[in-house]
Motif scaffolding. Structure first.
Motif, PDB file in Angstrom:
ATOM      1  N   LYS A  36     -15.666  14.313  19.524  1.00 28.28           N
ATOM      2  CA  LYS A  36     -14.617  13.325  19.304  1.00 28.28           C
ATOM      3  C   LYS A  36     -14.256  13.193  17.828  1.00 28.28           C
ATOM      4  CE  LYS A  36     -13.308   8.613  20.610  1.00 28.28           C
ATOM      5  NZ  LYS A  36     -13.721   7.388  21.340  1.00 28.28           N
ATOM      6  N   SER A  37     -15.239  13.292  16.943  1.00 26.47           N
ATOM      7  CA  SER A  37     -14.946  13.144  15.513  1.00 26.47           C
ATOM      8  C   SER A  37     -14.009  14.234  15.024  1.00 26.47           C
ATOM      9  CB  SER A  37     -16.243  13.173  14.696  1.00 26.47           C
ATOM     10  OG  SER A  37     -17.015  12.022  14.933  1.00 26.47           O
ATOM     11  N   GLN A  38     -14.246  15.469  15.468  1.00 27.82           N
ATOM     12  CA  GLN A  38     -13.385  16.571  15.042  1.00 27.82           C
ATOM     13  C   GLN A  38     -11.980  16.405  15.621  1.00 27.82           C
ATOM     14  OE1 GLN A  38     -15.578  17.741  13.038  1.00 27.82           O
ATOM     15  NE2 GLN A  38     -17.248  16.895  14.261  1.00 27.82           N
ATOM     16  N   ALA A  39     -11.903  15.890  16.857  1.00 33.62           N
ATOM     17  CA  ALA A  39     -10.598  15.656  17.462  1.00 33.62           C
ATOM     18  C   ALA A  39      -9.816  14.590  16.684  1.00 33.62           C
ATOM     19  CB  ALA A  39     -10.768  15.229  18.924  1.00 33.62           C
ATOM     20  N   LEU A  40     -10.489  13.512  16.311  1.00 33.60           N
ATOM     21  CA  LEU A  40      -9.821  12.479  15.515  1.00 33.60           C
ATOM     22  C   LEU A  40      -9.399  13.028  14.158  1.00 33.60           C
ATOM     23  CD1 LEU A  40     -12.036   9.360  16.316  1.00 33.60           C
ATOM     24  CD2 LEU A  40      -9.667   9.741  17.022  1.00 33.60           C
ATOM     25  N   HIS A  41     -10.246  13.837  13.558  1.00 36.68           N
ATOM     26  CA  HIS A  41      -9.912  14.435  12.256  1.00 36.68           C
ATOM     27  C   HIS A  41      -8.628  15.246  12.356  1.00 36.68           C
ATOM     28  CE1 HIS A  41     -10.186  17.429   8.975  1.00 36.68           C
ATOM     29  NE2 HIS A  41     -10.787  16.469   8.312  1.00 36.68           N
ATOM     30  N   ALA A  42      -8.509  16.054  13.408  1.00 34.75           N
ATOM     31  CA  ALA A  42      -7.304  16.877  13.592  1.00 34.75           C
ATOM     32  C   ALA A  42      -6.078  16.001  13.823  1.00 34.75           C
ATOM     33  CB  ALA A  42      -7.505  17.830  14.773  1.00 34.75           C
ATOM     34  N   GLY A  43      -6.234  14.942  14.618  1.00 33.85           N
ATOM     35  CA  GLY A  43      -5.118  14.037  14.868  1.00 33.85           C
ATOM     36  C   GLY A  43      -4.692  13.284  13.625  1.00 33.85           C
ATOM     37  N   PHE A  44      -5.668  12.833  12.827  1.00 36.80           N
ATOM     38  CA  PHE A  44      -5.358  12.106  11.592  1.00 36.80           C
ATOM     39  C   PHE A  44      -4.595  12.989  10.606  1.00 36.80           C
ATOM     40  CE2 PHE A  44      -9.226   9.042  12.070  1.00 36.80           C
ATOM     41  CZ  PHE A  44      -8.533   8.341  13.025  1.00 36.80           C
ATOM     42  N   LYS A  45      -4.934  14.266  10.567  1.00 42.32           N
ATOM     43  CA  LYS A  45      -4.241  15.176   9.654  1.00 42.32           C
ATOM     44  C   LYS A  45      -2.759  15.293   9.994  1.00 42.32           C
ATOM     45  CE  LYS A  45      -5.854  19.108   8.366  1.00 42.32           C
ATOM     46  NZ  LYS A  45      -6.434  20.486   8.403  1.00 42.32           N
ATOM     47  N   LYS A  46      -2.433  15.223  11.263  1.00 40.13           N
ATOM     48  CA  LYS A  46      -1.050  15.416  11.702  1.00 40.13           C
ATOM     49  C   LYS A  46      -0.263  14.110  11.835  1.00 40.13           C
ATOM     50  CE  LYS A  46      -1.150  19.895  12.128  1.00 40.13           C
ATOM     51  NZ  LYS A  46      -0.292  20.739  11.253  1.00 40.13           N
ATOM     52  N   ALA A  47      -0.936  12.978  11.854  1.00 38.74           N
ATOM     53  CA  ALA A  47      -0.261  11.694  12.077  1.00 38.74           C
ATOM     54  C   ALA A  47       0.730  11.381  10.960  1.00 38.74           C
ATOM     55  CB  ALA A  47      -1.299  10.580  12.185  1.00 38.74           C
ATOM     56  N   GLN A  48       1.885  10.840  11.320  1.00 30.86           N
ATOM     57  CA  GLN A  48       2.939  10.527  10.353  1.00 30.86           C
ATOM     58  C   GLN A  48       3.370   9.062  10.385  1.00 30.86           C
ATOM     59  OE1 GLN A  48       6.095  13.222  11.384  1.00 30.86           O
ATOM     60  NE2 GLN A  48       5.044  15.029  10.584  1.00 30.86           N
ATOM     61  N   GLY A  49       2.941   8.305  11.376  1.00 32.68           N
ATOM     62  CA  GLY A  49       3.361   6.911  11.490  1.00 32.68           C
ATOM     63  C   GLY A  49       2.764   6.035  10.408  1.00 32.68           C
ATOM     64  N   ASN A  50       3.468   4.968  10.067  1.00 26.71           N
ATOM     65  CA  ASN A  50       2.942   4.023   9.083  1.00 26.71           C
ATOM     66  C   ASN A  50       1.658   3.355   9.565  1.00 26.71           C
ATOM     67  OD1 ASN A  50       5.156   4.466   7.385  1.00 26.71           O
ATOM     68  ND2 ASN A  50       6.380   2.933   8.461  1.00 26.71           N
ATOM     69  N   VAL A  51       1.547   3.173  10.884  1.00 25.34           N
ATOM     70  CA  VAL A  51       0.333   2.637  11.500  1.00 25.34           C
ATOM     71  C   VAL A  51      -0.175   3.672  12.500  1.00 25.34           C
ATOM     72  CG1 VAL A  51      -0.635   0.818  12.952  1.00 25.34           C
ATOM     73  CG2 VAL A  51       1.046   0.244  11.191  1.00 25.34           C
ATOM     74  N   VAL A  52      -1.474   3.935  12.460  1.00 27.53           N
ATOM     75  CA  VAL A  52      -2.084   4.900  13.375  1.00 27.53           C
ATOM     76  C   VAL A  52      -2.963   4.140  14.359  1.00 27.53           C
ATOM     77  CG1 VAL A  52      -3.591   6.910  13.583  1.00 27.53           C
ATOM     78  CG2 VAL A  52      -2.046   6.705  11.619  1.00 27.53           C
TER      79      VAL A  52
END
Length: 315
Positions: free
Chosen positions: A72-88
């Motif tokens: 799960k940590s690696q999945a969140l890391h990948a998602g955080f890298k791509k996130a563009q919204g002001n709030v995640v």
């Protein structure tokens, strides 16, 4: 863009369409611009096919597929890298997190100025023995160790400022401790919101006793990293000095006793204090070496890829 919803998942094919429709309904009713990022952490069912179908229907739905299960940590890391919204917003894919909580979480970040807001599943529908009691014990230990006053570190439903997710490094199995990582990075305004916990509708829980044990081991790791991660010599050097001082004290006592107090007594090597002195001085030296090696590793480490992405959608 207002909101990025990051959803790690493993074998959740039954819930994905329902979850995506629920999120879309909440976003549209509140007039949010948004993206949904599904991270398929090596699913062996039809999860990726469903994500592909959803992304073809709506370009706001995006997908990342790992080559295998990395956690799960690696999945969140990948998602955080791509996130563009002001709030995640992060949530689990099993429908136990309620998307109707998103508007208030968003407001707490934007209007109340929180860096991070963690959900608190005060009323749970999990097994009391299998999950509730271990979680309470785990959360108590995490509060005492980290100083972050949250009631539910494990809740997957959280909201972050974009700056937070771009400046923390979630690795190993540290997803449980993202609030602690955020605090250590300087994002100290951390809030909590009571959220509705849904009973699991499909599939089986991924929770097991091994995750409970790993959680406590990770807690020790993050305690060490938060205090000595950038200065390991401060810990190992101090332990080395203590052990070496104990050994030197015993050696000094043996020398004085043999030379001045009892010169005709037993040989030094026949006395147990000799072996205590020898052992503690050796251990002290090893602590010093461990500290030096830790400092060298910190200064020479290279970043390595922690996961391999097989496919991406709408990126």
């Amino acid at each position: 863009m207002n909101i990025s919803v990051v959803i790690p998942l493993l074998n959740e094919q039954e819930s994905l369409t329902e979850l995506n429709d629920w999120i879309a309904k909440v976003m549209q009713s509140n007039h949010f611009s948004y993206e949904v990022i599904f991270i398929d952490d090596g699913s062996t069912d039809d999860s990726w096919q469903i994500i592909s179908k959803l992304s073809n229907q709506n370009n706001q739905v995006k997908g990342i597929r790992f080559l295998k299960n990395y956690g799960k940590s690696q999945a969140l890391h990948a998602g955080f890298k791509k996130a563009q919204g002001n709030v995640v917003i992060t949530m689990d894919a099993d429908l136990q997190d309620n998307p109707d909580e998103i508007p208030e979480l968003y407001s707490m970040i934007v209007n109340d100025g929180y860096d991070l807001v963690s959900g608190w599943k005060k009323k749970r529908y999990d097994s009391v023995i299998a999950k509730n009691l271990p979680s309470k014990l785990f959360n108590w230990a995490a509060r005492k160790t980290s100083g972050v006053k949250l009631n539910d570190f494990n809740c997957g439903l959280k909201a972050y400022k974009l700056d937070v997710v771009k400046n923390i490094d979630v690795n190993g199995e540290m997803h449980r401790y993202i609030p602690v990582l955020s605090k250590n990075a300087g994002f100290t305004k951390i809030g909590e919101k009571i959220v509705q916990h849904q009973a699991r509708k499909y599939g089986e829980t991924k929770f097991g006793m091994n995750r409970f044990i790993h959680g406590f081991l990770d807690l020790i790791t993050i305690w060490f990293l938060s205090r000595f991660g950038k200065r390991p010599m401060h810990l190992f050097g101090a332990l080395g000095v203590i052990m070496f001082a104990i050994g030197f004290g015993f050696a000094f006592y043996l020398g004085v006793d043999k030379l001045f107090l009892n010169p005709s007594g037993r040989l030094i090597t026949q006395r147990p204090q000799f072996y205590i002195a020898l052992s503690t001085m050796i251990i002290g030296t090893q602590f010093f070496v461990a500290g030096f090696l830790g400092e060298i590793i910190l200064r020479t480490k290279q970043n390595k890829k922690r996961y391999l992405v097989k496919d991406r959608l709408n990126f």
